[in-house]
Design an enzyme around this catalytic site. Sequence first.
Site, short mmCIF file in Angstrom:
data_model
loop_
_atom_site.label_atom_id
_atom_site.label_comp_id
_atom_site.label_asym_id
_atom_site.label_seq_id
_atom_site.Cartn_x
_atom_site.Cartn_y
_atom_site.Cartn_z
N ARG A 130 50.84 24.19 25.69
CA ARG A 130 52.07 24.62 26.36
C ARG A 130 53.13 23.54 26.25
NH1 ARG A 130 49.45 26.20 31.16
NH2 ARG A 130 48.24 27.19 29.53
N ARG A 178 58.16 28.03 27.49
CA ARG A 178 56.74 28.17 27.89
C ARG A 178 56.25 29.55 27.51
NH1 ARG A 178 52.89 27.12 32.13
NH2 ARG A 178 51.20 28.54 31.64
N ASP A 211 53.86 22.78 31.81
CA ASP A 211 53.16 23.51 32.87
C ASP A 211 53.41 22.76 34.17
OD1 ASP A 211 51.00 25.69 33.43
OD2 ASP A 211 50.48 23.94 34.61
N ASP A 222 52.34 22.80 38.15
CA ASP A 222 51.42 23.39 39.13
C ASP A 222 51.69 22.81 40.51
OD1 ASP A 222 50.01 25.02 37.34
OD2 ASP A 222 48.77 23.35 36.70
N1 LIG Z 1 44.67 16.94 30.05
C1 LIG Z 1 45.12 18.12 30.46
N2 LIG Z 1 44.33 19.20 30.30
C2 LIG Z 1 44.79 20.40 30.74
C3 LIG Z 1 46.05 20.54 31.32
C4 LIG Z 1 46.88 19.38 31.46
O1 LIG Z 1 48.00 19.43 31.97
N3 LIG Z 1 46.35 18.19 31.02
N4 LIG Z 1 46.49 21.75 31.78
C5 LIG Z 1 45.69 22.81 31.74
C6 LIG Z 1 46.10 24.11 32.33
O2 LIG Z 1 46.51 24.98 31.30
C7 LIG Z 1 47.23 24.01 33.37
O3 LIG Z 1 46.93 23.02 34.28
C8 LIG Z 1 47.36 25.33 34.07
O4 LIG Z 1 46.11 25.59 34.63
P1 LIG Z 1 45.91 26.45 35.98
O5 LIG Z 1 47.05 26.26 36.90
O6 LIG Z 1 44.53 26.14 36.46
O7 LIG Z 1 45.88 27.95 35.52
P2 LIG Z 1 47.06 28.81 34.97
O8 LIG Z 1 46.93 30.17 35.49
O9 LIG Z 1 48.40 28.17 35.16
O10 LIG Z 1 46.62 28.72 33.50
P3 LIG Z 1 47.31 29.42 32.27
O11 LIG Z 1 46.95 28.55 31.12
O12 LIG Z 1 48.80 29.46 32.57
O13 LIG Z 1 46.70 30.78 32.21
C9 LIG Z 1 44.38 22.78 31.05
N5 LIG Z 1 44.01 21.48 30.60
#
Ligand SMILES: Nc1nc2c(c(=O)[nH]1)N=C([C@H](O)[C@H](O)COP(=O)(O)OP(=O)(O)OP(=O)(O)O)CN2
Length: 353
Positions: free
Chosen positions: A92, A83, A95, A97
């Site tokens: 990525r 990652r 991820d 969350d």
């Molecule tokens: N269809 C999808 N779209 C998006 C996804 C996904 O999993 N499926 N994921 C993202 C985000 O990048 C991911 O959810 C992380 O977002 P978030 O926790 O809100 O913020 P972070 O600080 O972890 O984000 P970073 O990218 O690590 O800075 C977007 N779209």
Amino acid sequence: MDEVYLSLGSNIGNRQAFLEQAIHGLGNDPQILIEKQADFYETSPVGGVKQRAFINTAVKIGTTYSPEALLEVIHQIESGLHRTRKIHWGPRTVDIDIIFFGNQKIQTANLSVPHPEAFKRLFVLVPILELVDEHFSQYEQIKQAVESLKNQDQTIQKVNPANDFATEVKTNVTHILSAIGDDPNRKGLIETPDRVARMYADIFDSIGIEDFQDYKLFDSPESNDSKTIMVKEIPFYSMCEHHMMPFWGKVSVAYLPDNGKIIGLSKIPRLVDFVSHKLSLQEKITDDVLDQMEKILHPKGVGVVVDARHMCIEMRGVKKTGTVTRTTKFSGVFQQNDELRSEFLNSIQVGQI
Ligand SMILES: Nc1nc2c(c(=O)[nH]1)N=C([C@H](O)[C@H](O)COP(=O)(O)OP(=O)(O)OP(=O)(O)O)CN2
């Protein structure tokens, strides 16, 4: 144990395999129990970054970890799966969350729970809806949010097992076997598509991953700036992007540390494997090894020598067996200092490949 709901997503390389590895990593932790896993969904990217579609899923876990400790475990699993955090909401390999942690409301510098974006994202809510029932405190809110989001621009569809990586490869290898006039159902071929799918999952496991992450740096004052570090004749295997045929050989890497910053010796062969496990070319492997060494160490200079044989000129075309091709690339002091470069080059014999 607290009941925790995690959302997982990936849109680089073998997406479903990365998610399965992440879930396996969670389940391997003695303080985490995977209670339920949702299906896999192909989802349109949310957040405005132009990128490949994601595969998403969700898991319900029981854990004795605190929220912060669980986040630490999650970050370790993410980093073990290459990652990198380059573009906010960008591509990525994986991820993970934390969406809900029991009924806790958490707001720290590193953690907001419930996840602040959760109720805006079908890719989070639809898989979690598979895992909860009407007794879950947020059940009605999730259902209402899913209904309202469904009329917007986010798309989500269950991954049909026929679309996953292994099935895709098996299906298409079967087609190729038929297309070349053989019988995919004959005894010797019946399991070939499955073997090829498992092989591709292994030899192409770096596809889509830009930077090598699996390394450790050390500050070592003894490695003063006048001492060259060489790791020679590292065996590698790759597949050429022109004919999808193997090429293989040895990579030798030398670098001159700057400010005593050195990389663990075992990491250089791992770097060679990382850049080789893609459809590539010998010239590209030479470039990639040097570029990654520069990115990771910012040394005074790097030298890379690759000696390889190519099945695409031995088995077909000009059909010259045993031909060895050498490619080299130098940077910094290895470019400027003829003596240093010659010392490195002369220490590498082409030898038996
Ligand atoms: N269809 C999808 N779209 C998006 C996804 C996904 O999993 N499926 N994921 C993202 C985000 O990048 C991911 O959810 C992380 O977002 P978030 O926790 O809100 O913020 P972070 O600080 O972890 O984000 P970073 O990218 O690590 O800075 C977007 N779209």
